[in-house]
Design an enzyme around this catalytic site. Sequence first.
Site, PDB file in Angstrom:
ATOM      1  N   GLY C 146       0.849  -1.112   0.070  1.00 26.13           N
ATOM      2  CA  GLY C 146      -0.140  -0.120   0.014  1.00 26.13           C
ATOM      3  C   GLY C 146       0.829   1.390   0.083  1.00 26.13           C
ATOM      4  O   GLY C 146       2.166   1.199   0.358  1.00 26.13           O
ATOM      5  N   CYS C 147       0.469   2.332  -0.372  1.00 31.92           N
ATOM      6  CA  CYS C 147       0.821   3.771  -0.644  1.00 31.92           C
ATOM      7  C   CYS C 147       1.555   4.143   0.866  1.00 31.92           C
ATOM      8  O   CYS C 147       2.842   4.280   0.839  1.00 31.92           O
ATOM      9  CB  CYS C 147       0.157   4.643  -1.206  1.00 31.92           C
ATOM     10  SG  CYS C 147      -1.523   4.981  -0.398  1.00 31.92           S
ATOM     11  N   TYR C 148       0.823   4.153   1.900  1.00 27.90           N
ATOM     12  CA  TYR C 148       1.042   4.632   3.236  1.00 27.90           C
ATOM     13  C   TYR C 148       2.321   3.632   3.813  1.00 27.90           C
ATOM     14  O   TYR C 148       3.224   4.095   4.281  1.00 27.90           O
ATOM     15  CB  TYR C 148       0.086   4.614   3.990  1.00 27.90           C
ATOM     16  CG  TYR C 148      -0.848   5.840   4.125  1.00 27.90           C
ATOM     17  CD1 TYR C 148      -0.160   6.958   4.312  1.00 27.90           C
ATOM     18  CD2 TYR C 148      -2.267   5.829   4.072  1.00 27.90           C
ATOM     19  CE1 TYR C 148      -0.910   8.234   4.354  1.00 27.90           C
ATOM     20  CE2 TYR C 148      -2.887   7.024   4.112  1.00 27.90           C
ATOM     21  CZ  TYR C 148      -2.441   8.320   4.326  1.00 27.90           C
ATOM     22  OH  TYR C 148      -3.136   9.410   4.083  1.00 27.90           O
TER      23      TYR C 148
END
Lengths: 341, 341, 341, 341
Positions: C146-148
């Site tokens: 995921g991006c985070y």
Amino acid sequence: MNVALVGVTGYSGMVLYQLLQQHPEVATVRLFGHPDSQPQPLMAAVSNFIGDQTLIEPLDAAVVMASCDLIFFATSAGVTTELATPFIEADFPVIDLSGDYRLQDPETFTKWYHKPAPATAALQQSHYGLAEFTDAARHNYIANPGCYATATLLGLAPLVQQHLINPASIIVDAKSGTSGAGKKLATSTHFSQTDENLQLYKVNQHQHIPEIMQQLKVWDASVPAIQFTTTLLPLVRGIMDTIYAKTDATAEQLHAAFAETYADSPFVRVLPVGQLPTLKEVVGTNYCDLGISYNPVTHTVLVVSVIDNLVKGAAGQAVQNFNQYFGFSATAGLQLTAVMP
Amino acid sequence: MNVALVGVTGYSGMVLYQLLQQHPEVATVRLFGHPDSQPQPLMAAVSNFIGDQTLIEPLDAAVVMASCDLIFFATSAGVTTELATPFIEADFPVIDLSGDYRLQDPETFTKWYHKPAPATAALQQSHYGLAEFTDAARHNYIANPGCYATATLLGLAPLVQQHLINPASIIVDAKSGTSGAGKKLATSTHFSQTDENLQLYKVNQHQHIPEIMQQLKVWDASVPAIQFTTTLLPLVRGIMDTIYAKTDATAEQLHAAFAETYADSPFVRVLPVGQLPTLKEVVGTNYCDLGISYNPVTHTVLVVSVIDNLVKGAAGQAVQNFNQYFGFSATAGLQLTAVMP
Amino acid sequence: MNVALVGVTGYSGMVLYQLLQQHPEVATVRLFGHPDSQPQPLMAAVSNFIGDQTLIEPLDAAVVMASCDLIFFATSAGVTTELATPFIEADFPVIDLSGDYRLQDPETFTKWYHKPAPATAALQQSHYGLAEFTDAARHNYIANPGCYATATLLGLAPLVQQHLINPASIIVDAKSGTSGAGKKLATSTHFSQTDENLQLYKVNQHQHIPEIMQQLKVWDASVPAIQFTTTLLPLVRGIMDTIYAKTDATAEQLHAAFAETYADSPFVRVLPVGQLPTLKEVVGTNYCDLGISYNPVTHTVLVVSVIDNLVKGAAGQAVQNFNQYFGFSATAGLQLTAVMP
Amino acid sequence: MNVALVGVTGYSGMVLYQLLQQHPEVATVRLFGHPDSQPQPLMAAVSNFIGDQTLIEPLDAAVVMASCDLIFFATSAGVTTELATPFIEADFPVIDLSGDYRLQDPETFTKWYHKPAPATAALQQSHYGLAEFTDAARHNYIANPGCYATATLLGLAPLVQQHLINPASIIVDAKSGTSGAGKKLATSTHFSQTDENLQLYKVNQHQHIPEIMQQLKVWDASVPAIQFTTTLLPLVRGIMDTIYAKTDATAEQLHAAFAETYADSPFVRVLPVGQLPTLKEVVGTNYCDLGISYNPVTHTVLVVSVIDNLVKGAAGQAVQNFNQYFGFSATAGLQLTAVMP
């Protein structure tokens, strides 16, 4: 004075509620929702009204007429038509921020709004409340103008009334912030789509065009259709119109026409020669600022007209009409400060 | 192929450097600053070029001519005039992104730029490189068009070339992001001033107007002065022109003229009837997207022209001219992707 | 090499398609939608892909496996679970940008995603593809982080791996642009709501937290739960994490740990001592930029980690995993330029 | 009551002037500039004050003391030191929005402001006017707190005063809009640089840190240095602090401490359990909204504190102190409405 407000959850309604709460002549603002809705406190419906427990009640015309002196409708197109009839029949004072009763001709309404028009008799009883040019005093049903219409008509009024331009040459390049599109979610106002972008929409098809034409023809029956472009800006509040027309007048004549027309209008500021308004100078206020630039080479006048679409273009003008109706001071409740910076 | 670039620290220069680094025909990009400057690594001059140690050297014409095949000037108005003479005298190939050599008439230059013009002989030797309509192949001094001029000329070309409009009725309502104003600090581009705002500037006085007129008159000597409004937008990249003119043509004729004019232009996309471009669809690319809307009631054609001012309006068009000059593929180094979303 | 892509209409899918089109090892990108969808050209589904007539076909696993070498899923949570089974069963290579197969423990998945988990066997077969720390080479099912999680793990890796901080003191204050929330309309991403605003959401409840914890525990099993705050920014692209932890190390030790860890990572740039990254310097690129600031008074290290959430945080990292899987150059298809300015 | 205002051309001064004009107890606001300046009308100095001809006069202490009841300084750091002495010597009431007299220790001033400190005697005579916790009533020199200090101290007060947290664990991740940086042009606030970006600055070095520490130590002398990060946001108005600390208290205890502390504070709104403030809900108002989130797994409390930096963080708090000094109603002149939407 007690007033009723239907539609506080919409952007115009939110701003109108803020203005009415601070209005020196208003004791109580009662809030109403759709007759079928459940009562709920304002803070539950609009989270930014932190701590405001005022109840939004289901609309009941009898209750309103018994307890209030006037009702504001800040409802979506079509909803006022549905709800306003008992008030019209009772000749109870209404200020309507929606577009439902602005057009006197039902066919025009249906053509531009793609909805059935209200009853013809009601339409004709309605008063188009462009506050600088009409007087709401003797009218029980006041149709508050649209935001684009306000910016455009105030920018064109001196030119059209005094026949200073070729009316067939009018071009309005209008730009609006996203609050004009309201709370309803849409792809065009999704942040990832709107930000760092410009989007045209409803070119020559915006529903404010017919009310502009209706009023222009009051001033000069010979004005033909105008070119009207609408662009969505990556900002929230404000409308800027750049208005072009061919003219035989001189720069001095043009500026004098504006200065004279608005000499007694506390909310229209005609900027000095050589100065054009910025959008933000009016945000948060009820002002319409107008700048005029004449191009002697092309014989074209450029008028730049800026307003806060939710104040002068909606709630603020509604308060102007409210003040006129009851004979209050023109600026009562409207001494607002611009957002700086 | 080795190329030189003067002015990498400005916005156009930064983008041009990025494009040249990825250009399949370019082996080395040498960077130069003002002859009086001290050498410094690029990363020290422009912090976003993280880790790029390429040296920005003081400009030395002899060094450039000995080691490079062409020089790009991405310098401010006035600076190219100061630095380009040795290259012009040696007939060494130059692509100049500044406005210094775009106008063939020195008096016009002085009137609009408020600066002394370059030598007349040099001006007349210069080629105005509007890439879709001229061919840089046989020209050693290529004056790359201005950003507003590019968007405007591509939007007007079919109409003017084919005499489809009344040229006295042309109105250009042009809007630009802040990157067009460059790196120089100014109140109008201070964030607190620009954000949530629209500001007009240089109305009918923008220095791109004379190059637009010069080119329009090549296409139709009868075109008189145009009305040209420039507005600063609260966004960084992109220009949108809304262009209006009176026409006797039909919607089909108008659309056909655009489709035909740009049939072989890989970087101009004429949108289907009924579709108007958004600004962001071209940001990051070398495209100019054009949408045409005809209003049969007002006999007005609206052309919406959008470009990325730093790519198609500056660095990208410079690469188009570079490709033309050396006979490379038209799209070499320019297969860029739009910023989505 | 031919690849399949499911989900081109979402933001990650759009960017992934752009990257794959320019990838030197990819001949064809076939686009697929839901098996029940109707075929339609890309330009009809995503208007910004102007003129791209590539057909989005209904997904058919047999067709994909017969014609392509790998399939990318850029689909919403839950959709990959529904569609990936035939590929898993056939051991056909998959790179999955969704969160469905990132967590090896089905109970954890259900707790954080509020959905039924995929089959346990499939989960355990899946490889968490944090490209700097794992090697996708021998794994047929790659769960792209995921991006985070990407921004956070790259910012914490040297500190946790080398036991330089008190793991109980980790606080991650993460901020993201709106593109991280995707195309789905929501009040929090309505322009009038988002602009000029900051909104926290899912504090300590974001579904990327468990994948961060899962990976941190691989590096140091003693790391307890972390504090993780997520804030929505009024911008479109990019994530910035400010990460805090108590440390006994010196500034030099901390910086050395980062420099060493990422010495061979082409996409992680450790900034010099005293320099912290800005968000925009990575937008448009596959870089993660890391800045380290040590406060000797509070014995706190601050790590600032920035990525483009759609590139390094999604599509770009997927291409990194693709390159690893097939043994291509690490930077193939990823030599992207930052958006400047 | 007549008041004097020095520094109306800065952002805090502009907002303060707007507030004072509408204050029910203020008859006249006299405007002053530097003693060496030329008189000029306000509209010439700040173009957005359209039509306001109020003269900005060169400051003359004798004139002020003869005609006004109090003077506000909304001047830059260093300027108040230069101008305030005659007022201090005469014990004439001053409310000072600058940082010059906030720190009682001259060495601390010099260390953080990199300027010579005012005279020690004057510093010690000064009263730090954090309006919720001090009473300006008996103090002739009121140092109005800094914007970051206000948001931070209001967010930490209940925790520190009631010893609910480990003071060595305090971390403040503070974010501000660009108006906090004032009117002065700078690269970091150039629109093309700021927009779509986040930039950290003065990490652990912001000049508001010592005034925060000075006040925290009044509440609990054992509080050590705090970690304080400042980030510039791409928006104009508002500060959001996310404040973290380790705690042994329960969620209920934490929330109760806030509710009790601010029970009688009309401008601090403690949000219900489970609700965190958005930045925009306070913009345009004098509110500080506080949300509390307790993480039972990490034993960390997160306090989110939001203010309008120019109102509660500057001009509004100055009016609070003005009201306290003269014994006016706490909310006089401060019943402002939030910018919605």
